[in-house]
Scaffold this motif. Structure first.
Motif, PDB file in Angstrom:
ATOM      1  N   ALA A   1      58.594  23.632  62.119  1.00 20.46           N
ATOM      2  CA  ALA A   1      58.497  24.230  60.782  1.00 20.46           C
ATOM      3  C   ALA A   1      59.825  24.107  60.031  1.00 20.46           C
ATOM      4  N   GLY A   2      60.922  24.387  60.712  1.00 21.75           N
ATOM      5  CA  GLY A   2      62.228  24.310  60.071  1.00 21.75           C
ATOM      6  C   GLY A   2      62.600  22.896  59.663  1.00 21.75           C
ATOM      7  N   LEU A   3      62.290  21.940  60.517  1.00 17.75           N
ATOM      8  CA  LEU A   3      62.586  20.543  60.192  1.00 17.75           C
ATOM      9  C   LEU A   3      61.782  20.093  58.981  1.00 17.75           C
ATOM     10  N   LEU A   4      60.508  20.459  58.945  1.00 28.02           N
ATOM     11  CA  LEU A   4      59.673  20.110  57.785  1.00 28.02           C
ATOM     12  C   LEU A   4      60.246  20.749  56.530  1.00 28.02           C
ATOM     13  N   ALA A   5      60.540  22.045  56.590  1.00 25.36           N
ATOM     14  CA  ALA A   5      61.033  22.760  55.410  1.00 25.36           C
ATOM     15  C   ALA A   5      62.336  22.163  54.891  1.00 25.36           C
ATOM     16  N   GLY A   6      63.173  21.703  55.808  1.00 28.69           N
ATOM     17  CA  GLY A   6      64.436  21.108  55.415  1.00 28.69           C
ATOM     18  C   GLY A   6      64.335  19.645  55.019  1.00 28.69           C
ATOM     19  N   GLY A   7      63.150  19.075  55.191  1.00 30.58           N
ATOM     20  CA  GLY A   7      62.973  17.660  54.855  1.00 30.58           C
ATOM     21  C   GLY A   7      63.528  16.706  55.895  1.00 30.58           C
TER      22      GLY A   7
ATOM     23  N   GLN B   1      63.424  13.738  62.434  1.00 29.81           N
ATOM     24  CA  GLN B   1      63.620  14.490  63.673  1.00 29.81           C
ATOM     25  C   GLN B   1      62.295  14.910  64.315  1.00 29.81           C
ATOM     26  N   LEU B   2      61.218  14.910  63.543  1.00 32.39           N
ATOM     27  CA  LEU B   2      59.912  15.253  64.099  1.00 32.39           C
ATOM     28  C   LEU B   2      59.449  14.235  65.131  1.00 32.39           C
ATOM     29  N   ASN B   3      59.958  13.017  65.046  1.00 30.86           N
ATOM     30  CA  ASN B   3      59.603  11.989  66.030  1.00 30.86           C
ATOM     31  C   ASN B   3      59.965  12.414  67.446  1.00 30.86           C
ATOM     32  N   TRP B   4      60.979  13.237  67.581  1.00 27.51           N
ATOM     33  CA  TRP B   4      61.369  13.740  68.904  1.00 27.51           C
ATOM     34  C   TRP B   4      60.744  15.113  69.142  1.00 27.51           C
TER      35      TRP B   4
ATOM     36  N   ILE C   1      52.012  22.405  59.648  1.00 27.19           N
ATOM     37  CA  ILE C   1      52.343  21.460  58.580  1.00 27.19           C
ATOM     38  C   ILE C   1      51.522  21.771  57.334  1.00 27.19           C
ATOM     39  N   THR C   2      50.230  22.013  57.506  1.00 23.04           N
ATOM     40  CA  THR C   2      49.366  22.348  56.378  1.00 23.04           C
ATOM     41  C   THR C   2      49.837  23.639  55.704  1.00 23.04           C
ATOM     42  N   HIS C   3      50.137  24.635  56.490  1.00 21.34           N
ATOM     43  CA  HIS C   3      50.590  25.926  55.957  1.00 21.34           C
ATOM     44  C   HIS C   3      51.867  25.765  55.136  1.00 21.34           C
ATOM     45  N   LEU C   4      52.799  24.983  55.647  1.00 23.12           N
ATOM     46  CA  LEU C   4      54.084  24.832  54.968  1.00 23.12           C
ATOM     47  C   LEU C   4      54.023  23.933  53.735  1.00 23.12           C
ATOM     48  N   ALA C   5      52.934  23.220  53.542  1.00 20.86           N
ATOM     49  CA  ALA C   5      52.800  22.413  52.323  1.00 20.86           C
ATOM     50  C   ALA C   5      52.982  23.289  51.086  1.00 20.86           C
ATOM     51  N   PHE C   6      52.537  24.529  51.176  1.00 24.02           N
ATOM     52  CA  PHE C   6      52.609  25.436  50.032  1.00 24.02           C
ATOM     53  C   PHE C   6      53.964  26.122  49.898  1.00 24.02           C
ATOM     54  N   TYR C   7      54.754  26.123  50.953  1.00 21.78           N
ATOM     55  CA  TYR C   7      56.049  26.800  50.929  1.00 21.78           C
ATOM     56  C   TYR C   7      57.215  25.821  50.876  1.00 21.78           C
TER      57      TYR C   7
ATOM     58  N   LYS D   1      56.917  16.796  51.462  1.00 24.56           N
ATOM     59  CA  LYS D   1      57.463  16.997  52.810  1.00 24.56           C
ATOM     60  C   LYS D   1      56.335  17.143  53.826  1.00 24.56           C
ATOM     61  N   ALA D   2      55.298  17.898  53.449  1.00 27.90           N
ATOM     62  CA  ALA D   2      54.179  18.102  54.366  1.00 27.90           C
ATOM     63  C   ALA D   2      53.418  16.803  54.616  1.00 27.90           C
TER      64      ALA D   2
END
Length: 113
Positions: free
Chosen positions: A50-56, A60-63, A82-88, A93-94
């Motif tokens: 979640a943090g990596l997604l939010a930070g763009g 790093q998600l590959n690992w 990922i779906t949830h964070l699309a809105f935040y 990014k999502a």
């Protein structure tokens, strides 16, 4: 790296090029922070994704997605966060994170066949 042990992923990636980054990652981040008992490895993986997604920090998600699977996350939990964070965190990014997740999760399914 301890004598006789296999090199860590960071050691393989950066080795002598960035030894301090390797040491901090292996000894502090994964040797201390990830080992703290207050959160399970599964929960740490979910929060990290979640943090990596939010930070763009999508690369790093590959690992961290495979690491999260190894720590007990399910495909459903990964796609849901990922779906949830699309809105935040933002739609682009999502979508980028879901693209990485789909590739990794599809490959995992293919390997298990």
């Amino acid at each position: 790296m301890t004598e006789g042990s296999a090199p860590s992923d960071m050691e393989k990636l950066f080795g002598a090029f960035a030894p301090k980054l390797v040491s901090l990652t292996d000894d502090v981040l994964f040797g201390d922070i990830w080992e703290r008992p207050e959160l399970s490895p599964r929960d740490r993986s979910l929060v990290t994704i979640a943090g990596l997604l939010a930070g763009g920090n999508i690369e790093q998600l590959n690992w961290h997605i495979p690491y999260g699977l190894n720590n007990g996350l399910t495909e459903t939990e990964i796609t849901e966060v990922i779906t949830h964070l699309a809105f935040y965190a933002g739609w682009p990014k999502a979508v980028s994170a879901m693209t990485v997740a789909k590739r990794i999760l599809d490959a995992e399914k293919e390997e298990s066949r």
